[in-house]
Design a protein around this motif. Sequence first.
Motif, PDB file in Angstrom:
ATOM      1  N   PHE A 254     -19.310  28.747  16.564  1.00  0.00           N
ATOM      2  CA  PHE A 254     -17.865  27.905  16.298  1.00  0.00           C
ATOM      3  C   PHE A 254     -16.808  28.888  15.659  1.00  0.00           C
ATOM      4  CE2 PHE A 254     -16.828  23.417  14.444  1.00  0.00           C
ATOM      5  CZ  PHE A 254     -15.593  23.536  15.320  1.00  0.00           C
ATOM      6  N   ASP A 255     -17.513  29.602  14.594  1.00  0.00           N
ATOM      7  CA  ASP A 255     -16.491  30.460  14.278  1.00  0.00           C
ATOM      8  C   ASP A 255     -15.716  31.625  15.477  1.00  0.00           C
ATOM      9  OD1 ASP A 255     -17.022  29.627  11.804  1.00  0.00           O
ATOM     10  OD2 ASP A 255     -18.159  31.123  11.092  1.00  0.00           O
ATOM     11  N   ARG A 256     -16.593  32.177  16.338  1.00  0.00           N
ATOM     12  CA  ARG A 256     -16.372  32.748  17.561  1.00  0.00           C
ATOM     13  C   ARG A 256     -15.170  32.155  18.317  1.00  0.00           C
ATOM     14  NH1 ARG A 256     -18.579  36.908  20.747  1.00  0.00           N
ATOM     15  NH2 ARG A 256     -20.649  36.627  19.529  1.00  0.00           N
ATOM     16  N   VAL A 257     -15.452  30.924  18.394  1.00  0.00           N
ATOM     17  CA  VAL A 257     -14.210  30.109  19.306  1.00  0.00           C
ATOM     18  C   VAL A 257     -12.959  29.927  18.353  1.00  0.00           C
ATOM     19  CG1 VAL A 257     -13.781  27.974  20.626  1.00  0.00           C
ATOM     20  CG2 VAL A 257     -15.869  28.949  20.647  1.00  0.00           C
ATOM     21  N   LEU A 258     -13.036  29.734  17.115  1.00  0.00           N
ATOM     22  CA  LEU A 258     -11.973  29.630  16.353  1.00  0.00           C
ATOM     23  C   LEU A 258     -11.228  30.947  15.843  1.00  0.00           C
ATOM     24  CD1 LEU A 258     -13.164  26.799  13.802  1.00  0.00           C
ATOM     25  CD2 LEU A 258     -11.795  26.537  15.729  1.00  0.00           C
ATOM     26  N   GLY A 259     -11.538  32.073  16.230  1.00  0.00           N
ATOM     27  CA  GLY A 259     -11.238  33.298  16.153  1.00  0.00           C
ATOM     28  C   GLY A 259     -11.635  34.052  14.861  1.00  0.00           C
ATOM     29  N   GLY A 260     -12.898  33.609  14.592  1.00  0.00           N
ATOM     30  CA  GLY A 260     -13.231  34.260  13.128  1.00  0.00           C
ATOM     31  C   GLY A 260     -13.401  33.294  11.988  1.00  0.00           C
TER      32      GLY A 260
ATOM     33  N   LYS B  76      -6.555  27.198  23.478  1.00  0.00           N
ATOM     34  CA  LYS B  76      -5.400  27.507  22.937  1.00  0.00           C
ATOM     35  C   LYS B  76      -5.657  27.820  21.414  1.00  0.00           C
ATOM     36  CE  LYS B  76      -0.769  26.165  20.852  1.00  0.00           C
ATOM     37  NZ  LYS B  76       0.204  25.260  20.600  1.00  0.00           N
ATOM     38  N   ASN B  77      -5.231  29.181  20.917  1.00  0.00           N
ATOM     39  CA  ASN B  77      -5.649  29.616  19.506  1.00  0.00           C
ATOM     40  C   ASN B  77      -4.638  30.445  18.992  1.00  0.00           C
ATOM     41  OD1 ASN B  77      -6.879  30.293  17.360  1.00  0.00           O
ATOM     42  ND2 ASN B  77      -9.022  30.828  18.077  1.00  0.00           N
ATOM     43  N   ARG B  78      -3.880  30.132  18.069  1.00  0.00           N
ATOM     44  CA  ARG B  78      -2.904  30.768  17.520  1.00  0.00           C
ATOM     45  C   ARG B  78      -3.416  31.813  16.676  1.00  0.00           C
ATOM     46  NH1 ARG B  78       1.412  26.117  16.090  1.00  0.00           N
ATOM     47  NH2 ARG B  78       2.304  25.824  18.180  1.00  0.00           N
ATOM     48  N   PHE B  79      -4.733  31.838  16.196  1.00  0.00           N
ATOM     49  CA  PHE B  79      -5.247  32.780  15.376  1.00  0.00           C
ATOM     50  C   PHE B  79      -6.359  33.482  15.978  1.00  0.00           C
ATOM     51  CE2 PHE B  79      -4.027  28.736  13.045  1.00  0.00           C
ATOM     52  CZ  PHE B  79      -2.987  29.349  12.377  1.00  0.00           C
ATOM     53  N   GLY B  80      -6.609  33.431  17.288  1.00  0.00           N
ATOM     54  CA  GLY B  80      -7.613  34.428  17.886  1.00  0.00           C
ATOM     55  C   GLY B  80      -7.761  34.473  19.433  1.00  0.00           C
ATOM     56  N   ALA B  81      -8.568  35.108  19.951  1.00  0.00           N
ATOM     57  CA  ALA B  81      -8.686  35.079  21.466  1.00  0.00           C
ATOM     58  C   ALA B  81      -8.858  33.760  22.227  1.00  0.00           C
ATOM     59  CB  ALA B  81      -9.941  36.079  21.903  1.00  0.00           C
ATOM     60  N   VAL B  82      -8.139  33.647  23.226  1.00  0.00           N
ATOM     61  CA  VAL B  82      -8.340  32.356  24.086  1.00  0.00           C
ATOM     62  C   VAL B  82      -9.476  32.671  25.070  1.00  0.00           C
ATOM     63  CG1 VAL B  82      -6.963  30.770  25.622  1.00  0.00           C
ATOM     64  CG2 VAL B  82      -5.716  32.148  23.921  1.00  0.00           C
ATOM     65  N   ASN B  83     -10.030  31.407  25.542  1.00  0.00           N
ATOM     66  CA  ASN B  83     -11.081  31.596  26.498  1.00  0.00           C
ATOM     67  C   ASN B  83     -12.358  32.071  25.815  1.00  0.00           C
ATOM     68  OD1 ASN B  83      -9.425  30.161  28.743  1.00  0.00           O
ATOM     69  ND2 ASN B  83      -8.698  31.945  29.241  1.00  0.00           N
ATOM     70  N   GLU B  84     -12.350  32.012  24.620  1.00  0.00           N
ATOM     71  CA  GLU B  84     -13.676  32.147  23.928  1.00  0.00           C
ATOM     72  C   GLU B  84     -14.741  31.141  24.114  1.00  0.00           C
ATOM     73  OE1 GLU B  84     -15.753  34.739  22.982  1.00  0.00           O
ATOM     74  OE2 GLU B  84     -14.161  35.599  21.645  1.00  0.00           O
ATOM     75  N   LEU B  85     -15.908  31.704  24.636  1.00  0.00           N
ATOM     76  CA  LEU B  85     -16.908  30.568  24.659  1.00  0.00           C
ATOM     77  C   LEU B  85     -18.053  30.517  23.523  1.00  0.00           C
ATOM     78  CD1 LEU B  85     -17.919  28.639  26.945  1.00  0.00           C
ATOM     79  CD2 LEU B  85     -19.408  30.529  27.872  1.00  0.00           C
ATOM     80  N   GLY B  86     -18.451  29.508  23.285  1.00  0.00           N
ATOM     81  CA  GLY B  86     -19.730  29.323  22.142  1.00  0.00           C
ATOM     82  C   GLY B  86     -20.703  28.463  22.880  1.00  0.00           C
ATOM     83  N   VAL B  87     -22.079  28.715  22.776  1.00  0.00           N
ATOM     84  CA  VAL B  87     -23.051  27.942  23.408  1.00  0.00           C
ATOM     85  C   VAL B  87     -23.890  27.205  22.226  1.00  0.00           C
ATOM     86  CG1 VAL B  87     -24.668  27.856  25.165  1.00  0.00           C
ATOM     87  CG2 VAL B  87     -23.011  29.434  25.219  1.00  0.00           C
ATOM     88  N   PHE B  88     -24.180  25.956  22.665  1.00  0.00           N
ATOM     89  CA  PHE B  88     -25.134  25.253  21.560  1.00  0.00           C
ATOM     90  C   PHE B  88     -26.034  24.428  22.306  1.00  0.00           C
ATOM     91  CE2 PHE B  88     -20.945  25.536  19.318  1.00  0.00           C
ATOM     92  CZ  PHE B  88     -21.291  25.796  18.160  1.00  0.00           C
ATOM     93  N   ALA B  89     -27.193  24.131  21.650  1.00  0.00           N
ATOM     94  CA  ALA B  89     -28.271  23.131  22.026  1.00  0.00           C
ATOM     95  C   ALA B  89     -28.182  22.037  21.367  1.00  0.00           C
ATOM     96  CB  ALA B  89     -29.447  24.313  22.015  1.00  0.00           C
ATOM     97  N   MET B  90     -28.300  20.906  22.217  1.00  0.00           N
ATOM     98  CA  MET B  90     -28.701  19.710  21.548  1.00  0.00           C
ATOM     99  C   MET B  90     -30.009  19.266  21.218  1.00  0.00           C
ATOM    100  SD  MET B  90     -26.944  16.946  20.271  1.00  0.00           S
ATOM    101  CE  MET B  90     -25.342  16.864  21.069  1.00  0.00           C
ATOM    102  N   THR B  91     -30.220  18.819  19.825  1.00  0.00           N
ATOM    103  CA  THR B  91     -31.613  18.743  19.683  1.00  0.00           C
ATOM    104  C   THR B  91     -31.818  17.481  18.774  1.00  0.00           C
ATOM    105  OG1 THR B  91     -31.544  20.050  17.548  1.00  0.00           O
ATOM    106  CG2 THR B  91     -31.968  21.429  19.661  1.00  0.00           C
ATOM    107  N   GLY B  92     -32.730  17.109  18.098  1.00  0.00           N
ATOM    108  CA  GLY B  92     -33.050  16.173  17.561  1.00  0.00           C
ATOM    109  C   GLY B  92     -32.525  16.228  16.118  1.00  0.00           C
ATOM    110  N   GLN B  93     -32.189  17.388  15.504  1.00  0.00           N
ATOM    111  CA  GLN B  93     -31.353  17.773  14.358  1.00  0.00           C
ATOM    112  C   GLN B  93     -30.116  18.061  14.562  1.00  0.00           C
ATOM    113  OE1 GLN B  93     -34.572  19.340  14.983  1.00  0.00           O
ATOM    114  NE2 GLN B  93     -35.420  17.431  14.021  1.00  0.00           N
ATOM    115  N   GLY B  94     -29.585  17.604  15.671  1.00  0.00           N
ATOM    116  CA  GLY B  94     -28.229  17.922  15.788  1.00  0.00           C
ATOM    117  C   GLY B  94     -27.842  19.260  16.833  1.00  0.00           C
ATOM    118  N   LEU B  95     -26.599  19.959  16.747  1.00  0.00           N
ATOM    119  CA  LEU B  95     -26.300  20.768  17.648  1.00  0.00           C
ATOM    120  C   LEU B  95     -26.943  22.092  16.960  1.00  0.00           C
ATOM    121  CD1 LEU B  95     -22.713  20.111  18.811  1.00  0.00           C
ATOM    122  CD2 LEU B  95     -25.043  20.023  20.139  1.00  0.00           C
TER     123      LEU B  95
END
Length: 456
Positions: A82-88, A256-275
């Motif tokens: 999540f921090d990666r997509v937000l730019g840190g 779109k991100n004014r504070f970091g890179a655009v088109n950044e990608l984060g990968v999550f897995a949906m489990t019984g305890q959330g993402l």
Amino acid sequence: MVKKKTAFVCNDCGAEFARWQGQCSECRAWNTITEFRVPSVKAAPKSSAMSGYAGMVEATVQTLDEVNLESLPRFTTGFKEFDRVLGGGVVPGSAILIGGSPGAGKSTVLLQTMCMLAESMNTLYVTGEESLQQVAMRAHRLGLPTNKLRTLAETNVETICQLALKEKPSIMVIDSIQVMHMSDVQSAPGSVSQVRESAAYLTRFAKQNQVAIFMVGHVTKDGSLAGPKVLEHCIDCSILLEGSSDSRFRTLRGNKNRFGAVNELGVFAMTGQGLKEVSNPSAIFLNRGEEQTPGSLVMVIWEGTRPLLVEVQALVDYSQLANPRRVTVGLEQNRLAMLLAVLHRHGGLQVADQDVFVNVVGGVKVSETSADLALITALVSSFKNYALDRELVVFGEVGLGGEIRPVPSGQERLKEAAKHGFKRAIVPSANKPKEIIEGMEIIAVNCLSDALEALF
């Protein structure tokens, strides 16, 4: 009586018009112009929420070196992806819009984030679509700490801002912006005017009080964010949570991100305890069978600030139709048509009477040109029914003249491939590394004919 002003806004591009018309003259879209009423400008009383927080900050003129940057440190969400997509991390005073299809996990990932942040700072979770009991039930089901997260069930934006002034949160969630409304806007919640004015009001509140606000947005049938396009202009960051209903993996992509890179990608897995975040997404997309089949190949694409290994599959078969089909999943169809023409002209392969199907495994959407050479290689492999080496990786851009053009960050792509056990690589000549990568044979090519000769 004061005549109420009306305006007409295109939902796709945000252009305004004096009267309604069937087609937008700016973006050429049909039936996207919607009428909304412009709220009248009145002198706001001192007791209003806007005057309450607007009076707290006095407007002054400063030079850039006088601005104090130390008072705005980023804080982490608890998820590295999540921090990666937000730019840190999250910037105080930023307005962030997160969208996604129903059931993608927008409310889940934000509830997980807010419960973790509530342990160290003041937080406020505003729900307009669900009751507080429903939010509490989800938090208990996911096993999240619930003793410090402050929650509110409200849809009036002015009331939310008044309560936020008393609570003084550092971060706030609005779930969702489509159900919020303002008292002086005479239209139903979810309309163009309500979404536009509510988002602008919340953004001003975030800027003047240094409160980071997450707004949840719905998406349309084509996957784009619903509401006027100006909604994306007034916020600082726009991210999209994607994932099909039959897959447990979710991808978080920044548009779109004014504070970091655009088109950044984060990968999550949906489990019984959330993402749960996936630290090595390449291992997911490379989950192949033991037997190598024709038309299957691994390529290295660049997503944001890191390389990603994905598998591309191609199927070329004789067509019974007068117009053979060209179907792509995860790639641009126009790009495929262009590469088939290059393959015929400079590779000597005629597929005009063949059906062509292309798929990127894992649901990844590839938009960069480094997949050109890998796609052509997979097409030739399927056409000739020739299985390629499992330890082969290919990347490079193909020009209309048949030349192989270099792509950015070639050294990092090769290191990522070597880390996952690949022994051989076909790359453009300009991307040949100066330093030898141990355990990997690198074949540099200048044109399409050289690449096909080295492979077949």
